[in-house]
Write an enzyme that holds these catalytic residues in place. Structure first.
Site, short mmCIF file in Angstrom:
data_model
loop_
_atom_site.label_atom_id
_atom_site.label_comp_id
_atom_site.label_asym_id
_atom_site.label_seq_id
_atom_site.Cartn_x
_atom_site.Cartn_y
_atom_site.Cartn_z
N ASP A 115 -16.56 16.67 -3.95
CA ASP A 115 -16.59 15.63 -2.99
C ASP A 115 -15.59 15.69 -2.25
O ASP A 115 -14.50 16.06 -2.76
CB ASP A 115 -16.89 14.28 -3.93
CG ASP A 115 -18.12 13.78 -4.67
OD1 ASP A 115 -19.04 14.59 -4.35
OD2 ASP A 115 -17.89 13.05 -5.92
N ASP A 131 -24.87 13.54 -1.22
CA ASP A 131 -24.84 11.99 -1.47
C ASP A 131 -25.24 11.15 -0.22
O ASP A 131 -26.11 10.26 -0.31
CB ASP A 131 -23.49 11.64 -1.73
CG ASP A 131 -22.95 12.39 -3.33
OD1 ASP A 131 -23.98 12.57 -3.80
OD2 ASP A 131 -21.78 12.28 -3.36
#
Length: 198
Positions: A115, A131
């Site tokens: 991330d 995401d």
């Protein structure tokens, strides 16, 4: 074709971005791209999207694999470009994170997802391209559902309301008109020319 191209595009963008992040950023470091509006913050996430439910990596790996299989089987029923885009964005995002879980450290099936995107003004979480793609697909999914758009692209049409009295009787209002026809008298017998005269 739309579903496949959307999925391939998101998957390629997600994996390319993660490769660049891992190659050029130090884990835990922050790069201000647009001040507090957009930042890169490299972390490894063992949980679900937006760093939720850490410690359940295997469960999310299995769920992601099941979603991929479902979309591939279900794709043949889609006849709408909008719905194809929805499932393409979802498939690309799920594949992007599933690849991390399968092939990144610490082990197969337990890999941590990379991330790196943070937008403090919008949501207090760190996420990635996959995401964002999954969330976007869910937003479009809700819009199409609310508008009543089917997988074939057609919108559901509601039947016109029928008056309760007519529906209960099951007859046409014109057929139940008690007024006698011009060629009949009130008692139902044929009228003579004299009776019909004004």
């Amino acid at each position: 074709m739309v579903l496949g191209l959307a999925a391939l595009g998101i998957y390629a963008l997600d994996q390319t971005a993660k490769f660049l992040v891992v190659s050029y950023l130090t884990e835990g470091s922050t790069v201000r791209v647009l001040g507090d509006v957009l930042q890169w913050h490299y972390v490894r996430n063992p949980g679900a999207a937006f760093s939720l439910a850490t410690g359940m990596t295997w469960i999310f790996t299995i769920i992601a694999a099941a979603v991929v299989v479902f979309i591939v089987i279900f794709a043949g029923r889609i006849r709408s470009l909008a719905w194809a885009l929805v499932f393409g964005l979802l498939l690309g995002g799920v594949l992007g994170n599933l690849t991390d879980r399968l092939f990144r450290e610490p082990s197969f099936g337990l890999g941590h997802v990379v991330d790196f995107i943070t937008t403090p003004w919008l949501i207090p979480a760190i996420y990635n391209v996959a995401d964002a793609s999954i969330v976007t697909s869910m937003v479009i999914f809700m819009i199409l559902t609310i508008r009543g758009v089917g997988l074939d692209g057609r919108r559901a049409v509601r039947e016109p309301a029928v008056p309760a009295g007519v529906a209960a009787a099951g007859t046409d209002p014109a057929e139940s008109d008690p007024t006698p026809a011009p060629s009949q008298t009130a008692d139902g017998t044929p009228a003579t020319p004299t009776q019909l005269a004004p």
